[in-house]
Design a protein around this motif. Structure first.
Motif, mmCIF file in Angstrom:
data_model
loop_
_atom_site.group_PDB
_atom_site.id
_atom_site.type_symbol
_atom_site.label_atom_id
_atom_site.label_comp_id
_atom_site.label_asym_id
_atom_site.label_seq_id
_atom_site.Cartn_x
_atom_site.Cartn_y
_atom_site.Cartn_z
ATOM 1 N N LEU A 15 -18.588 -16.659 40.275
ATOM 2 C CA LEU A 15 -19.131 -16.973 38.957
ATOM 3 C C LEU A 15 -20.149 -15.890 38.657
ATOM 4 O O LEU A 15 -21.121 -15.722 39.411
ATOM 5 C CB LEU A 15 -19.823 -18.338 38.935
ATOM 6 N N ALA A 16 -19.945 -15.131 37.590
ATOM 7 C CA ALA A 16 -20.844 -14.014 37.320
ATOM 8 C C ALA A 16 -20.878 -13.698 35.837
ATOM 9 O O ALA A 16 -19.896 -13.881 35.118
ATOM 10 C CB ALA A 16 -20.422 -12.770 38.109
ATOM 11 N N GLY A 17 -22.022 -13.196 35.412
ATOM 12 C CA GLY A 17 -22.212 -12.791 34.030
ATOM 13 C C GLY A 17 -23.691 -12.729 33.718
ATOM 14 O O GLY A 17 -24.533 -12.878 34.603
ATOM 15 N N PRO A 18 -24.034 -12.510 32.468
ATOM 16 C CA PRO A 18 -25.442 -12.454 32.091
ATOM 17 C C PRO A 18 -26.073 -13.837 32.160
ATOM 18 O O PRO A 18 -25.375 -14.849 32.091
ATOM 19 C CB PRO A 18 -25.397 -11.943 30.647
ATOM 20 N N CYS A 19 -27.377 -13.876 32.293
ATOM 21 C CA CYS A 19 -28.067 -15.166 32.316
ATOM 22 C C CYS A 19 -27.819 -15.927 31.017
ATOM 23 O O CYS A 19 -27.436 -17.100 31.026
ATOM 24 C CB CYS A 19 -29.564 -14.946 32.523
ATOM 25 N N VAL A 20 -28.027 -15.244 29.909
ATOM 26 C CA VAL A 20 -27.862 -15.860 28.597
ATOM 27 C C VAL A 20 -27.068 -14.904 27.715
ATOM 28 O O VAL A 20 -27.154 -13.680 27.878
ATOM 29 C CB VAL A 20 -29.237 -16.197 27.964
ATOM 30 N N ILE A 21 -26.267 -15.442 26.813
ATOM 31 C CA ILE A 21 -25.504 -14.593 25.903
ATOM 32 C C ILE A 21 -26.466 -13.912 24.933
ATOM 33 O O ILE A 21 -27.116 -14.569 24.115
ATOM 34 C CB ILE A 21 -24.461 -15.423 25.126
ATOM 35 N N GLU A 22 -26.574 -12.587 25.054
ATOM 36 C CA GLU A 22 -27.479 -11.815 24.196
ATOM 37 C C GLU A 22 -26.761 -11.256 22.975
ATOM 38 O O GLU A 22 -27.402 -10.832 22.023
ATOM 39 C CB GLU A 22 -28.093 -10.669 25.006
ATOM 40 N N GLY A 226 -17.820 -20.356 46.949
ATOM 41 C CA GLY A 226 -17.988 -19.475 45.804
ATOM 42 C C GLY A 226 -19.353 -18.827 45.795
ATOM 43 O O GLY A 226 -20.301 -19.313 46.420
ATOM 44 N N ILE A 227 -19.449 -17.724 45.074
ATOM 45 C CA ILE A 227 -20.704 -16.976 44.922
ATOM 46 C C ILE A 227 -21.043 -16.913 43.435
ATOM 47 O O ILE A 227 -20.186 -16.626 42.597
ATOM 48 C CB ILE A 227 -20.563 -15.546 45.484
ATOM 49 N N PHE A 228 -22.304 -17.163 43.128
ATOM 50 C CA PHE A 228 -22.813 -17.127 41.760
ATOM 51 C C PHE A 228 -23.800 -15.970 41.662
ATOM 52 O O PHE A 228 -24.774 -15.910 42.427
ATOM 53 C CB PHE A 228 -23.513 -18.466 41.477
ATOM 54 N N ILE A 229 -23.538 -15.030 40.763
ATOM 55 C CA ILE A 229 -24.402 -13.862 40.619
ATOM 56 C C ILE A 229 -24.623 -13.580 39.136
ATOM 57 O O ILE A 229 -23.658 -13.399 38.383
ATOM 58 C CB ILE A 229 -23.780 -12.605 41.272
ATOM 59 N N GLU A 230 -25.870 -13.542 38.723
ATOM 60 C CA GLU A 230 -26.154 -13.087 37.366
ATOM 61 C C GLU A 230 -26.285 -11.575 37.386
ATOM 62 O O GLU A 230 -26.982 -11.005 38.227
ATOM 63 C CB GLU A 230 -27.421 -13.750 36.833
ATOM 64 N N THR A 231 -25.580 -10.934 36.432
ATOM 65 C CA THR A 231 -25.529 -9.480 36.418
ATOM 66 C C THR A 231 -25.699 -8.965 34.998
ATOM 67 O O THR A 231 -25.387 -9.657 34.029
ATOM 68 C CB THR A 231 -24.198 -8.986 37.037
ATOM 69 N N ALA A 243 -35.618 -10.150 36.419
ATOM 70 C CA ALA A 243 -36.295 -9.819 37.671
ATOM 71 C C ALA A 243 -35.481 -10.149 38.911
ATOM 72 O O ALA A 243 -35.780 -9.641 40.000
ATOM 73 C CB ALA A 243 -37.646 -10.542 37.745
ATOM 74 N N ASN A 244 -34.462 -10.996 38.775
ATOM 75 C CA ASN A 244 -33.659 -11.333 39.956
ATOM 76 C C ASN A 244 -32.164 -11.075 39.754
ATOM 77 O O ASN A 244 -31.335 -11.530 40.531
ATOM 78 C CB ASN A 244 -33.874 -12.784 40.385
ATOM 79 N N MET A 245 -31.813 -10.305 38.724
ATOM 80 C CA MET A 245 -30.404 -9.997 38.467
ATOM 81 C C MET A 245 -29.917 -8.824 39.309
ATOM 82 O O MET A 245 -30.701 -7.988 39.756
ATOM 83 C CB MET A 245 -30.210 -9.625 36.996
ATOM 84 N N LEU A 246 -28.581 -8.776 39.463
ATOM 85 C CA LEU A 246 -27.940 -7.637 40.096
ATOM 86 C C LEU A 246 -27.500 -6.658 39.020
ATOM 87 O O LEU A 246 -26.851 -7.052 38.040
ATOM 88 C CB LEU A 246 -26.718 -8.085 40.899
#
Length: 266
Positions: A15-22, A226-231, A243-246
């Motif tokens: 599961l990956a994507g931006p924190c919030v839809i910008e 599963g792995i969850f990564i905000e990027t 501050a904690n995104m990849l």
């Protein structure tokens, strides 16, 4: 449960994507890049993006581009790239609205005990991803899952995202992953939120992105599903959780290492 494509036996999903839809263009660029990476590595992929961020530290923090506009972006990602999508909901009233656009409804960690929210989400028939409260033991998450299942929806996933340690830190207890797996639901490790440093005096959450690879490797080693990564293309200018995104450019290298670890422990 949602159908996940390209899933060799024993592989983890992402599961990956931006924190919030910008904005639409940014979301589509990120989705396109992650789809290419995950298809090459045969990792099932779910695009993640919050249509609204309700739990911000300060009143002047960015919360979103508008609910319907952001939800339509999520819908476009799904239709364009053929991948499932997931978004947070924050109140019972939001469940039915969000369910029209996405495949998975996510319950934020702070709200994982909110019965009305869990029941409303369950009634949509969508897969429900419940994030473990920073204040809960892993075994206590059985009761959150039960609220969804007893409403008539067996499509549940659980997400570990760290446990409060003092006022401004989180720790990951990896024993919680196999403990929650005993419930019979997929368990995800939220790598990036586990590295948050909340409650900073500036009113902006901090983080330790330099440890993303460490946390992810450990999760794969203990058998997380599963792995969850905000990027983000440029976390320094991200409008939430930068501050904690990849950084997106680092994702392929990290996932390649994680696939090798999973193959080694099969």
């Amino acid at each position: 449960m949602i159908e996940l494509k390209n899933n060799p036996a024993g592989n983890f999903f992402l599961l990956a994507g931006p924190c919030v839809i910008e904005g639409e263009e940014m979301a589509m660029r990120i989705a396109e890049r992650v789809v290419k990476i995950t298809e090459a590595l045969q990792i099932p992929y779910v695009f993640k993006g919050s249509y609204r961020k309700a739990n911000r530290s300060r009143l002047d923090s960015f919360t979103g581009i508008g609910d319907e506009k952001a939800l339509k972006v999520l819908q476009k990602v799904r239709e364009t790239f053929g991948v499932p999508t997931v978004t947070d909901i924050h109140s019972a009233e939001e469940a039915e609205m969000a369910a029209e656009y996405v495949d998975i409804l996510q319950i934020p960690a702070f709200l994982c005990r909110q019965t009305d929210l869990l029941v409303a989400a369950a009634k949509t028939g969508k897969t429900i991803n419940i994030k473990k409260g920073q204040f809960l033991s892993p075994l206590a998450m059985q009761f959150a899952a039960d609220k969804v299942v007893e409403t008539g929806n067996k499509n549940v996933m659980l997400t570990e995202r760290g446990t409060t340690f003092g006022y401004q830190d989180l720790v990951v207890d990896y024993r919680g992953i196999p403990e929650m797996q005993t419930f019979g639901y997929p368990v995800i490790l939220d790598v990036t939120h586990s590295l948050q440093q909340p409650n900073q005096t500036s009113g902006v959450t901090g983080g330790m992105p330099q440890l993303i690879e460490t946390i992810a490797k450990a999760g794969i080693s203990v058998g997380v599903d599963g792995i969850f990564i905000e990027t983000h293309e440029n976390p320094a200018v991200a409008k939430s959780d930068g501050a904690n995104m990849l950084k997106l450019d680092l994702l392929e290298g990290l996932l390649t290492k994680l696939v090798r670890i999973r193959e080694a422990i099969k």
